[in-house]
Design a protein around this motif. Structure first.
Motif, PDB file in Angstrom:
ATOM      1  N   VAL A 128     -28.980   1.249 -51.830  1.00  0.00           N
ATOM      2  CA  VAL A 128     -29.472   2.289 -50.925  1.00  0.00           C
ATOM      3  C   VAL A 128     -30.867   1.887 -50.469  1.00  0.00           C
ATOM      4  O   VAL A 128     -31.745   1.621 -51.294  1.00  0.00           O
ATOM      5  N   GLN A 129     -31.049   1.811 -49.160  1.00  0.00           N
ATOM      6  CA  GLN A 129     -32.350   1.507 -48.580  1.00  0.00           C
ATOM      7  C   GLN A 129     -32.770   2.659 -47.672  1.00  0.00           C
ATOM      8  O   GLN A 129     -32.108   3.693 -47.602  1.00  0.00           O
ATOM      9  N   GLU A 130     -33.885   2.444 -46.974  1.00  0.00           N
ATOM     10  CA  GLU A 130     -34.440   3.528 -46.157  1.00  0.00           C
ATOM     11  C   GLU A 130     -33.515   3.892 -45.007  1.00  0.00           C
ATOM     12  O   GLU A 130     -33.405   5.073 -44.648  1.00  0.00           O
ATOM     13  N   THR A 131     -32.809   2.906 -44.403  1.00  0.00           N
ATOM     14  CA  THR A 131     -31.948   3.185 -43.247  1.00  0.00           C
ATOM     15  C   THR A 131     -30.550   2.614 -43.420  1.00  0.00           C
ATOM     16  O   THR A 131     -29.823   2.466 -42.447  1.00  0.00           O
ATOM     17  N   SER A 132     -30.162   2.253 -44.629  1.00  0.00           N
ATOM     18  CA  SER A 132     -28.829   1.663 -44.828  1.00  0.00           C
ATOM     19  C   SER A 132     -28.308   1.999 -46.214  1.00  0.00           C
ATOM     20  O   SER A 132     -29.077   2.265 -47.131  1.00  0.00           O
ATOM     21  N   VAL A 133     -26.980   1.971 -46.299  1.00  0.00           N
ATOM     22  CA  VAL A 133     -26.285   2.160 -47.571  1.00  0.00           C
ATOM     23  C   VAL A 133     -25.185   1.097 -47.649  1.00  0.00           C
ATOM     24  O   VAL A 133     -24.407   0.936 -46.698  1.00  0.00           O
ATOM     25  N   THR A 134     -25.118   0.386 -48.760  1.00  0.00           N
ATOM     26  CA  THR A 134     -24.098  -0.646 -48.963  1.00  0.00           C
ATOM     27  C   THR A 134     -23.080  -0.140 -49.970  1.00  0.00           C
ATOM     28  O   THR A 134     -23.455   0.308 -51.058  1.00  0.00           O
ATOM     29  N   ILE A 135     -21.797  -0.205 -49.573  1.00  0.00           N
ATOM     30  CA  ILE A 135     -20.721   0.279 -50.442  1.00  0.00           C
ATOM     31  C   ILE A 135     -19.730  -0.864 -50.665  1.00  0.00           C
ATOM     32  O   ILE A 135     -19.698  -1.838 -49.910  1.00  0.00           O
ATOM     33  N   SER A 136     -18.910  -0.721 -51.700  1.00  0.00           N
ATOM     34  CA  SER A 136     -17.841  -1.689 -51.988  1.00  0.00           C
ATOM     35  C   SER A 136     -16.663  -0.933 -52.570  1.00  0.00           C
ATOM     36  O   SER A 136     -16.806   0.165 -53.105  1.00  0.00           O
ATOM     37  N   TRP A 137     -15.474  -1.542 -52.473  1.00  0.00           N
ATOM     38  CA  TRP A 137     -14.257  -0.910 -52.964  1.00  0.00           C
ATOM     39  C   TRP A 137     -13.242  -2.001 -53.293  1.00  0.00           C
ATOM     40  O   TRP A 137     -13.463  -3.195 -53.004  1.00  0.00           O
ATOM     41  N   LEU A 138     -12.128  -1.595 -53.868  1.00  0.00           N
ATOM     42  CA  LEU A 138     -11.032  -2.506 -54.190  1.00  0.00           C
ATOM     43  C   LEU A 138      -9.851  -2.249 -53.273  1.00  0.00           C
ATOM     44  O   LEU A 138      -9.723  -1.172 -52.686  1.00  0.00           O
ATOM     45  N   ALA A 139      -8.988  -3.248 -53.136  1.00  0.00           N
ATOM     46  CA  ALA A 139      -7.832  -3.142 -52.245  1.00  0.00           C
ATOM     47  C   ALA A 139      -6.869  -2.063 -52.749  1.00  0.00           C
ATOM     48  O   ALA A 139      -6.854  -1.726 -53.939  1.00  0.00           O
ATOM     49  N   PRO A 140      -6.045  -1.522 -51.855  1.00  0.00           N
ATOM     50  CA  PRO A 140      -5.070  -0.505 -52.292  1.00  0.00           C
ATOM     51  C   PRO A 140      -4.092  -1.076 -53.308  1.00  0.00           C
ATOM     52  O   PRO A 140      -3.806  -2.282 -53.320  1.00  0.00           O
ATOM     53  N   LYS A 141      -3.589  -0.213 -54.130  1.00  0.00           N
ATOM     54  CA  LYS A 141      -2.640  -0.645 -55.157  1.00  0.00           C
ATOM     55  C   LYS A 141      -1.308  -1.026 -54.536  1.00  0.00           C
ATOM     56  O   LYS A 141      -0.661  -1.980 -54.973  1.00  0.00           O
ATOM     57  N   THR A 142      -0.897  -0.314 -53.480  1.00  0.00           N
ATOM     58  CA  THR A 142       0.366  -0.599 -52.808  1.00  0.00           C
ATOM     59  C   THR A 142       0.071  -0.877 -51.329  1.00  0.00           C
ATOM     60  O   THR A 142      -0.498  -0.026 -50.634  1.00  0.00           O
ATOM     61  N   ILE A 143       0.459  -2.082 -50.863  1.00  0.00           N
ATOM     62  CA  ILE A 143       0.193  -2.460 -49.469  1.00  0.00           C
ATOM     63  C   ILE A 143       1.473  -2.408 -48.636  1.00  0.00           C
ATOM     64  O   ILE A 143       1.485  -1.897 -47.531  1.00  0.00           O
ATOM     65  N   GLY A 144       2.590  -2.918 -49.142  1.00  0.00           N
ATOM     66  CA  GLY A 144       3.849  -2.868 -48.409  1.00  0.00           C
ATOM     67  C   GLY A 144       4.118  -4.142 -47.642  1.00  0.00           C
ATOM     68  O   GLY A 144       3.292  -5.076 -47.582  1.00  0.00           O
ATOM     69  N   ALA A 145       5.312  -4.200 -47.005  1.00  0.00           N
ATOM     70  CA  ALA A 145       5.745  -5.411 -46.317  1.00  0.00           C
ATOM     71  C   ALA A 145       5.011  -5.628 -45.005  1.00  0.00           C
ATOM     72  O   ALA A 145       4.904  -6.748 -44.510  1.00  0.00           O
ATOM     73  N   THR A 146       4.501  -4.572 -44.380  1.00  0.00           N
ATOM     74  CA  THR A 146       3.833  -4.713 -43.082  1.00  0.00           C
ATOM     75  C   THR A 146       2.418  -5.252 -43.197  1.00  0.00           C
ATOM     76  O   THR A 146       1.791  -5.541 -42.188  1.00  0.00           O
ATOM     77  N   GLY A 147       1.890  -5.394 -44.394  1.00  0.00           N
ATOM     78  CA  GLY A 147       0.561  -5.954 -44.568  1.00  0.00           C
ATOM     79  C   GLY A 147      -0.540  -4.942 -44.346  1.00  0.00           C
ATOM     80  O   GLY A 147      -0.315  -3.737 -44.239  1.00  0.00           O
ATOM     81  N   LEU A 148      -1.778  -5.456 -44.280  1.00  0.00           N
ATOM     82  CA  LEU A 148      -2.973  -4.619 -44.138  1.00  0.00           C
ATOM     83  C   LEU A 148      -3.813  -5.162 -42.998  1.00  0.00           C
ATOM     84  O   LEU A 148      -4.168  -6.349 -42.979  1.00  0.00           O
ATOM     85  N   ASP A 149      -4.120  -4.295 -42.033  1.00  0.00           N
ATOM     86  CA  ASP A 149      -4.925  -4.723 -40.879  1.00  0.00           C
ATOM     87  C   ASP A 149      -6.425  -4.694 -41.179  1.00  0.00           C
ATOM     88  O   ASP A 149      -7.169  -5.519 -40.663  1.00  0.00           O
ATOM     89  N   GLY A 150      -6.875  -3.774 -41.972  1.00  0.00           N
ATOM     90  CA  GLY A 150      -8.302  -3.674 -42.275  1.00  0.00           C
ATOM     91  C   GLY A 150      -8.657  -2.291 -42.786  1.00  0.00           C
ATOM     92  O   GLY A 150      -7.794  -1.500 -43.167  1.00  0.00           O
ATOM     93  N   TYR A 151      -9.979  -2.029 -42.812  1.00  0.00           N
ATOM     94  CA  TYR A 151     -10.481  -0.767 -43.350  1.00  0.00           C
ATOM     95  C   TYR A 151     -11.386  -0.098 -42.323  1.00  0.00           C
ATOM     96  O   TYR A 151     -12.074  -0.763 -41.524  1.00  0.00           O
ATOM     97  N   THR A 152     -11.404   1.221 -42.381  1.00  0.00           N
ATOM     98  CA  THR A 152     -12.309   2.028 -41.555  1.00  0.00           C
ATOM     99  C   THR A 152     -13.241   2.792 -42.481  1.00  0.00           C
ATOM    100  O   THR A 152     -12.786   3.465 -43.415  1.00  0.00           O
ATOM    101  N   VAL A 153     -14.558   2.671 -42.214  1.00  0.00           N
ATOM    102  CA  VAL A 153     -15.579   3.366 -42.992  1.00  0.00           C
ATOM    103  C   VAL A 153     -16.056   4.560 -42.178  1.00  0.00           C
ATOM    104  O   VAL A 153     -16.447   4.404 -41.011  1.00  0.00           O
TER     105      VAL A 153
END
Length: 526
Positions: A128-153
């Motif tokens: 956490v900084q004065e004008t920014s916040v850095t976050i992290s996460w792990l991939a979903p447990k179930t993705i499926g056959a169609t794959g994963l396009d990306g993430y929206t924050v």
């Protein structure tokens, strides 16, 4: 000559085209349809015939009734040979060619329906900084056959209901820095996984994140001696001081093996600069992994202290005399049941002769569980015992081996010579006589002489032929034949003849001396 197809009437053609121009009607198949198809169309076909009129390959389909919009064809049979001659003679540009229906292609397999992925996992705040916040996460447990396009924050100010997308394009990384934030805001943050099937369930932080500048990140300054195993003896005090940094004042938390500390045994005192862990009297139950956590908002620093409370070990579980041969004996033993909460560093092996019963150390630091004791004396019997040893010390007791090792005599039997016993009986006799002495008033003096005899003679002191007895002014000493009479601070009246008399069953002996006590004369001043 074969009969030619009948000419198409213009009025009927125009009327049929006008009625069926939007949607061409299917051509009916007559019952008397020949297998041959005419190769050419008469030139009398007007140009106003629309192109949308369907033309079928079989002649029977072309002979539809005028009411249905078809072109009437004569019912006369057509010979195959002349028809072929006409078809070969007529060029393709003079009349339209009837198309042959193509086979239908096979249907493609139906793809499975697209399903969104499960929600991302373990969303945490890294910085956490004065004008920014850095976050992290792990991939979903179930993705499926169609794959994963990306993430929206997405972010939402605390108290508001509208979620704002922080990244314009989908991010494929599992870490993202939200920039251009306003200091002092409280932000709710969540992450959504996106694929062909749509958006997954969002994963959000449990609490809003305050956006502000951290003046000093939390940091623990762990002393060097605590970076390895911290060892103390049972009963000793434990006083550990852990310095740390952090601004504003960090929140300090202690745990032991993942559980809160027992306040009845452990005391914690925390200031702005350090935290102290204190145990008044340590015991073995206090051993474990102690974790200190220093936290400023969402930033945290941890340190682990491995504490080991040790004591002296117990004795070996058992000691066995395995074999005896020649002048040697073989021993084996088992480790102690209680090692004192630390590893055993060695064993101490001792032997004892049955005649004397005194124990002597054979091996001071034996690292094995067996030993061979050599150089034993022929004809003697020996007992053995073993002590355990760790870095605290030696076990309080040793385990004695079961069995006694007897070294058999080999060869000639020794027969000692026979000697007559000597008679040492003797009457008292002074080997050193008393000497005349001169003493000074007030200064202790001592009279000495020496006597021998067997049995040991009894000593008496006399002054002017009178037995001194237990007069406290005199101290009588007799040790190993040396006789002494100590006169404490004599005066002029203590002068005279002193006699030492020795008596036993065989006789009596005396020795005497004269003692003169002088007074110091101090000259008078002029």
């Amino acid at each position: 000559m074969p009969a030619k197809p009948a000419p198409i009437k213009k009025s009927a053609t125009k009327k049929a085209a006008k009625e069926k121009e939007p949607t061409p009607a299917p051509v009916a198949t007559p019952t008397k349809a020949p297998a041959e198809v005419p190769a050419e169309v008469p030139a009398e076909v007007p140009a106003e015939v629309p192109a949308e009129v369907p033309v079928q390959a079989p002649a029977a389909e072309a002979a539809a009734s005028p009411a249905e919009g078809g072109v009437p064809v004569a019912d006369a049979p057509v010979d195959a040979a002349p028809f072929a001659e006409d078809a070969s003679a007529t060029p393709a540009s003079d009349a339209p060619t009837l198309a042959t229906p193509a086979a239908k292609p096979p249907k493609a397999p139906t793809p499975p329906p697209a399903v969104p992925t499960s929600a991302p996992q373990n969303l945490t705040v890294e910085d956490v900084q004065e004008t920014s916040v850095t976050i992290s996460w792990l991939a979903p447990k179930t993705i499926g056959a169609t794959g994963l396009d990306g993430y929206t924050v997405e972010t939402c100010k605390d108290g508001a209901k509208e979620w704002v997308v922080a990244n314009e394009e989908l991010t494929v990384a599992n870490r993202y820095m939200i920039r251009n934030l306003t200091p002092g805001d409280l932000l709710n943050i969540r992450v959504v996984a996106v694929n062909v099937g749509g958006r997954s369930e969002p994963v959000a932080l449990p609490q809003p994140v305050p956006v502000h500048e951290v003046l000093d990140r939390p940091r623990i300054k762990l002393p060097r001696f605590l970076r390895t195993c911290y060892t103390r003896k049972v009963g000793e005090q434990v006083n550990i001081v852990i310095p740390f940094l952090g601004q504003p004042k960090p929140v300090v938390c202690w745990t032991k093996d993942g559980e809160p500390l027992d306040t009845n045994r452990v005391s914690i005192r925390t200031s702005d600069r350090d935290s102290i862990l204190f145990i008044r009297s340590a015991n073995r139950e206090d051993s474990g992994n102690y974790v200190i956590s220093v936290k400023v908002d969402s930033l945290e620093d941890r340190a682990t202290i491995i504490m080991q409370i040790v004591e002296r070990p117990g004795p070996p579980a058992s000691v066995k005399l395995v074999d005896t041969w020649g002048f040697n004996a073989a021993l084996e033993w088992t480790p102690p049941r209680d090692n004192g909460n630390t590893e055993i560093t060695g064993y101490i092996v001792q032997k004892a002769d049955k005649k004397t019963g005194d124990w002597f150390t054979v091996y001071d630091n034996c690292h094995r569980l067996s030993a061979t004791v050599s150089d034993l004396i022929m004809g003697n019997s020996y007992s053995f015992r073993v002590f355990s040893q760790n870095k605290v010390g030696i076990s309080e007791e040793g385990t004695v081996a079961k069995g006694i090792a007897t070294i058999q005599k080999i060869g000639i039997v020794y027969k000692p010579a026979q000697y007559t016993e000597h008679d040492f009986s003797e009457a008292p006799k002074f080997t050193a006589s008393l000497n005349d002495r001169a003493a000074t008033v007030g200064y202790t003096t001592k009279l000495l002489c020496a006597v021998r005899g067997s049995p040991t003679p009894k000593i008496e002191w006399l002054k002017n032929q009178m037995v001194i007895g237990n007069d406290p002014k005199f101290r009588q000493i007799s040790n190993q034949g040396v006789c002494a009479l100590e006169i404490r601070k004599p005066c002029s009246f203590d002068g005279g003849v002193y006699t030492c008399r020795a008596k036993n069953a065989l006789g009596e002996a005396t020795v005497a001396c004269r003692l003169e006590v002088k007074k110091v004369i101090i000259p008078e001043a002029k």
